[in-house]
Write an enzyme that holds these catalytic residues in place. Structure first.
Site, PDB file in Angstrom:
ATOM      1  CG  ASP A   1     121.950  79.069  84.799  1.00  0.00           C
ATOM      2  OD1 ASP A   1     120.923  78.225  84.430  1.00  0.00           O
ATOM      3  OD2 ASP A   1     122.072  79.018  85.935  1.00  0.00           O
TER       4      ASP A   1
ATOM      5  N   GLY B   1     120.140  61.326  77.791  1.00  0.00           N
ATOM      6  CA  GLY B   1     120.209  62.376  77.031  1.00  0.00           C
ATOM      7  C   GLY B   1     119.689  63.540  77.812  1.00  0.00           C
TER       8      GLY B   1
ATOM      9  NE  ARG C   1     119.737  74.554  78.978  1.00  0.00           N
ATOM     10  CZ  ARG C   1     119.449  73.759  79.672  1.00  0.00           C
ATOM     11  NH1 ARG C   1     118.779  74.274  80.802  1.00  0.00           N
ATOM     12  NH2 ARG C   1     119.188  72.497  79.846  1.00  0.00           N
TER      13      ARG C   1
ATOM     14  CB  THR D   1     124.771  63.233  75.077  1.00  0.00           C
ATOM     15  OG1 THR D   1     124.018  64.565  75.102  1.00  0.00           O
ATOM     16  CG2 THR D   1     123.580  62.365  74.578  1.00  0.00           C
ATOM     17  CD  GLU D   2     126.710  58.686  80.688  1.00  0.00           C
ATOM     18  OE1 GLU D   2     125.927  57.848  80.792  1.00  0.00           O
ATOM     19  OE2 GLU D   2     127.552  59.311  81.059  1.00  0.00           O
TER      20      GLU D   2
ATOM     21  CD  GLU E   1     124.697  72.876  75.859  1.00  0.00           C
ATOM     22  OE1 GLU E   1     125.388  72.093  75.817  1.00  0.00           O
ATOM     23  OE2 GLU E   1     125.060  73.546  76.863  1.00  0.00           O
TER      24      GLU E   1
ATOM     25  CB  THR F   1     114.892  68.664  73.572  1.00  0.00           C
ATOM     26  OG1 THR F   1     114.329  68.179  74.724  1.00  0.00           O
ATOM     27  CG2 THR F   1     115.842  67.721  73.072  1.00  0.00           C
TER      28      THR F   1
HETATM   29  C1  LIG Z   1     124.701  67.369  65.894  1.00  0.00           C
HETATM   30  C2  LIG Z   1     124.563  67.147  67.651  1.00  0.00           C
HETATM   31  C3  LIG Z   1     125.416  67.436  68.341  1.00  0.00           C
HETATM   32  C4  LIG Z   1     125.508  67.176  69.761  1.00  0.00           C
HETATM   33  N1  LIG Z   1     126.426  67.735  70.567  1.00  0.00           N
HETATM   34  C5  LIG Z   1     126.508  67.654  71.851  1.00  0.00           C
HETATM   35  C6  LIG Z   1     127.691  67.997  72.903  1.00  0.00           C
HETATM   36  O1  LIG Z   1     128.333  68.480  72.358  1.00  0.00           O
HETATM   37  N2  LIG Z   1     127.504  67.476  74.142  1.00  0.00           N
HETATM   38  C7  LIG Z   1     126.883  66.592  74.647  1.00  0.00           C
HETATM   39  O2  LIG Z   1     126.801  66.205  75.682  1.00  0.00           O
HETATM   40  N3  LIG Z   1     125.500  66.198  73.667  1.00  0.00           N
HETATM   41  C8  LIG Z   1     125.374  66.653  72.600  1.00  0.00           C
HETATM   42  N4  LIG Z   1     124.362  66.337  71.633  1.00  0.00           N
HETATM   43  C9  LIG Z   1     123.202  65.472  72.255  1.00  0.00           C
HETATM   44  C10 LIG Z   1     122.194  66.174  72.798  1.00  0.00           C
HETATM   45  O3  LIG Z   1     122.470  67.061  73.469  1.00  0.00           O
HETATM   46  C11 LIG Z   1     121.057  65.304  72.925  1.00  0.00           C
HETATM   47  O4  LIG Z   1     120.583  64.636  71.773  1.00  0.00           O
HETATM   48  C12 LIG Z   1     119.763  66.009  73.595  1.00  0.00           C
HETATM   49  O5  LIG Z   1     119.900  66.252  74.778  1.00  0.00           O
HETATM   50  C13 LIG Z   1     118.519  65.111  73.546  1.00  0.00           C
HETATM   51  O6  LIG Z   1     118.875  63.582  74.313  1.00  0.00           O
HETATM   52  P1  LIG Z   1     118.421  62.318  73.315  1.00  0.00           P
HETATM   53  O7  LIG Z   1     119.092  62.349  72.017  1.00  0.00           O
HETATM   54  O8  LIG Z   1     118.994  61.276  74.234  1.00  0.00           O
HETATM   55  O9  LIG Z   1     116.954  62.327  73.480  1.00  0.00           O
HETATM   56  P2  LIG Z   1     116.008  61.893  74.472  1.00  0.00           P
HETATM   57  O10 LIG Z   1     116.408  62.393  75.928  1.00  0.00           O
HETATM   58  O11 LIG Z   1     115.828  60.477  74.431  1.00  0.00           O
HETATM   59  O12 LIG Z   1     114.879  62.739  73.905  1.00  0.00           O
HETATM   60  C14 LIG Z   1     113.830  62.186  72.881  1.00  0.00           C
HETATM   61  C15 LIG Z   1     112.828  63.163  72.550  1.00  0.00           C
HETATM   62  O13 LIG Z   1     111.923  62.788  73.926  1.00  0.00           O
HETATM   63  C16 LIG Z   1     111.629  64.061  74.566  1.00  0.00           C
HETATM   64  N5  LIG Z   1     111.617  64.007  75.900  1.00  0.00           N
HETATM   65  C17 LIG Z   1     112.567  63.379  76.941  1.00  0.00           C
HETATM   66  N6  LIG Z   1     112.172  63.854  78.140  1.00  0.00           N
HETATM   67  C18 LIG Z   1     111.067  64.439  78.034  1.00  0.00           C
HETATM   68  C19 LIG Z   1     110.377  64.812  79.188  1.00  0.00           C
HETATM   69  N7  LIG Z   1     110.478  64.708  80.388  1.00  0.00           N
HETATM   70  N8  LIG Z   1     109.283  65.226  78.588  1.00  0.00           N
HETATM   71  C20 LIG Z   1     108.769  65.610  77.435  1.00  0.00           C
HETATM   72  N9  LIG Z   1     109.534  65.340  76.330  1.00  0.00           N
HETATM   73  C21 LIG Z   1     110.576  64.628  76.653  1.00  0.00           C
HETATM   74  C22 LIG Z   1     112.840  64.924  74.048  1.00  0.00           C
HETATM   75  O14 LIG Z   1     112.477  66.331  73.804  1.00  0.00           O
HETATM   76  C23 LIG Z   1     112.982  64.496  72.535  1.00  0.00           C
HETATM   77  O15 LIG Z   1     112.320  65.299  71.478  1.00  0.00           O
HETATM   78  C24 LIG Z   1     124.219  66.565  70.243  1.00  0.00           C
HETATM   79  C25 LIG Z   1     123.299  65.958  69.305  1.00  0.00           C
HETATM   80  C26 LIG Z   1     123.381  66.305  68.240  1.00  0.00           C
HETATM   81  C27 LIG Z   1     122.267  65.603  67.310  1.00  0.00           C
END
Ligand SMILES: Cc1cc2nc3c(=O)[nH]c(=O)nc-3n(C[C@H](O)[C@H](O)[C@H](O)COP(=O)(O)OP(=O)(O)OC[C@H]3O[C@@H](n4cnc5c(N)ncnc54)[C@H](O)[C@@H]3O)c2cc1C
Length: 400
Positions: free
Chosen positions: A251, A140, A254, A135-136, A377, A379
């Site tokens: 794979d 996400g 998850r 994540t960046e 991993e 949403t």
């Molecule tokens: C406590 C915590 C620990 C974490 N640990 C890690 C880690 O170890 N390594 C790492 O890399 N990341 C980590 N993350 C990041 C996490 O994987 C991301 O928060 C997650 O993938 C969602 O990305 P985002 O937050 O940018 O949300 P976004 O991608 O911006 O999404 C926001 C909302 O929109 C929805 N959405 C996005 N795209 C679509 C679509 N095409 N269709 C329908 N709905 C959509 C999403 O489901 C979400 O509800 C962690 C996050 C937290 C909070």
């Protein structure tokens, strides 16, 4: 054929994991929830025990590091390290999800290494505690949009970019970083690199304060002209082999996150059943649901949902052990278990009233802890998208 009972050879091991959860994780649960960012020292001894089990061969797959796949074509039905990992993670997360995520050498980066590393890399990174950094700030769910770059310069890759929300990013020994070799080539150019913590150019900027899993540290990490040996690229540098290589990690990971959700939800169910019984509401498995008090009926329907999540998680892990393609089942398990854990933990708070909402019990904590299991991993929405694409035979360009 799949048999969904716990294999005999894993039973002692699963009991051991349960004992550890009951005697070491549960008793420290509230303490590290309140003392966010304090290092849970108790885990050092536990991790050493897990390492010992792994080395003796009895505990392969005791945590996230065990998820290596056999080669396709191996004979017979296998109950391997993916299945033993999900079973032990369920038990440990019955104890505490945040503490499980803080276990040295059992990070999600370790599963990435186990999933895609060459045998030489597997040996070289043995014993390293690895976090996972995908994540960046601007990337996400859309993991194909990675902006961190990796430029080949002599025998090194030079990494530049920022990673956020890296679980165990502050405490780990290394981070598995997703970066692109060439932004113009899109997703095919994204590769993963093992970056050791003391590498110049890599800085842990800050730790996050969070809703749940507060025992687990979550870091922002910056890479500025950070030089990584060429041999730390996991898998192949071949761009033709594309994105599938790094995505293969999911794979295996998850089902692990689904297992965390199953464990946390079971903890909530068990405590709720006890509290309901103390309040005079007994769940009766011999009477139809409509003849029972509303609280007992709600409880029974939650248990049925839990059972589905549990079985789907076993299926996804079992398929990985048996070299069967499981991307669809891994996403189904993660979607079902993440959603179910959110639902169950919150409804248990509701069913137990003020007891559930207060800090007297861990129910309120589990409802906070479980939320992340439906987010990282991939949403809930992203899992559903992947499932729909697979079932309808659509590409990611056709169904967004
Ligand atoms: C406590 C915590 C620990 C974490 N640990 C890690 C880690 O170890 N390594 C790492 O890399 N990341 C980590 N993350 C990041 C996490 O994987 C991301 O928060 C997650 O993938 C969602 O990305 P985002 O937050 O940018 O949300 P976004 O991608 O911006 O999404 C926001 C909302 O929109 C929805 N959405 C996005 N795209 C679509 C679509 N095409 N269709 C329908 N709905 C959509 C999403 O489901 C979400 O509800 C962690 C996050 C937290 C909070």
């Amino acid at each position: 054929m799949i048999n969904l009972e716990t294999p005999r050879k894993f039973r002692a091991f699963v009991n051991q994991a349960h004992q550890v959860a009951a005697e070491m994780l549960r008793p420290n649960s509230r303490r590290y929830d309140l003392a966010e960012h304090e290092y849970p020292v108790e885990l050092d001894m536990l991790a050493a025990m897990v390492d010992g089990l792994g080395a003796s061969g009895t505990g392969s797959g005791a945590g996230a590091s065990g998820v290596r796949r056999p080669s396709a074509g191996e004979e017979g039905v296998v109950n391997g390290s993916n299945l033993s990992s999900v079973l032990s993670i369920m038990e440990m997360c019955w104890g505490d999800v945040g503490l499980l995520l803080s276990m040295p050498r059992q990070g999600l980066g370790n599963s990435a290494i186990a999933s895609v590393a060459s045998d030489e890399q597997l040996q070289r990174f043995d014993g390293v505690w690895a976090a996972m950094a995908i994540t960046e700030p601007d990337c996400g769910s859309d993991s194909a949009n990675i902006q961190t770059t990796a430029r080949l310069d002599g025998d090194d890759y030079v990494l530049n970019g920022e990673k956020i929300f890296v679980t165990a990013g502050g405490r780990c020994d290394a981070v598995v970083v997703w970066a692109t070799l060439d932004k113009t080539l899109g997703r095919a150019a994204i590769k993963s690199f093992v970056v050791m913590k003391d590498t110049p150019g890599m800085t842990v900027e800050r730790l996050e304060h969070k809703l749940g899993i507060r025992a687990s540290d979550t870091a922002t990490i910056r890479f500025e002209n950070c030089r990584v040996p060429r041999s730390n690229l996991l898998g192949t540098a071949d761009i033709d082999k594309g994105f599938a290589g790094v995505m293969q990690t999911f794979d295996n990971t998850r089902p692990l996150v689904a297992a965390m959700a199953v464990g946390c939800a079971r903890a909530s169910l068990e405590l709720t059943r006890d509290l309901l019984a103390e309040a005079g509401v007994h769940v009766d498995y011999d009477r139809p649901i409509h003849l029972q008090p509303a609280a007992a009926a709600t409880y029974l329907s939650m248990e049925a949902d839990w059972e589905a999540a549990y079985l789907l998680t076993l299926q996804a892990a079992w398929m990985a052990d048996n070299a069967q393609p499981n991307s669809l089942q891994a996403s189904i398990a993660k979607a079902k278990a993440g959603r179910t854990a959110n639902d169950i933990t919150l409804r248990c708070v509701e069913l137990t009233g003020t007891l559930g909402y207060s800090e007297h019990e861990l129910l309120e904590k589990w409802s906070r802890d479980s939320k992340i299991l439906d987010i990282f991993e991939g949403t809930q929405q992203i899992q559903q998208l992947i499932i729909a694409r697979r079932l309808l035979g659509k590409t990611s360009a056709e169904l967004k």
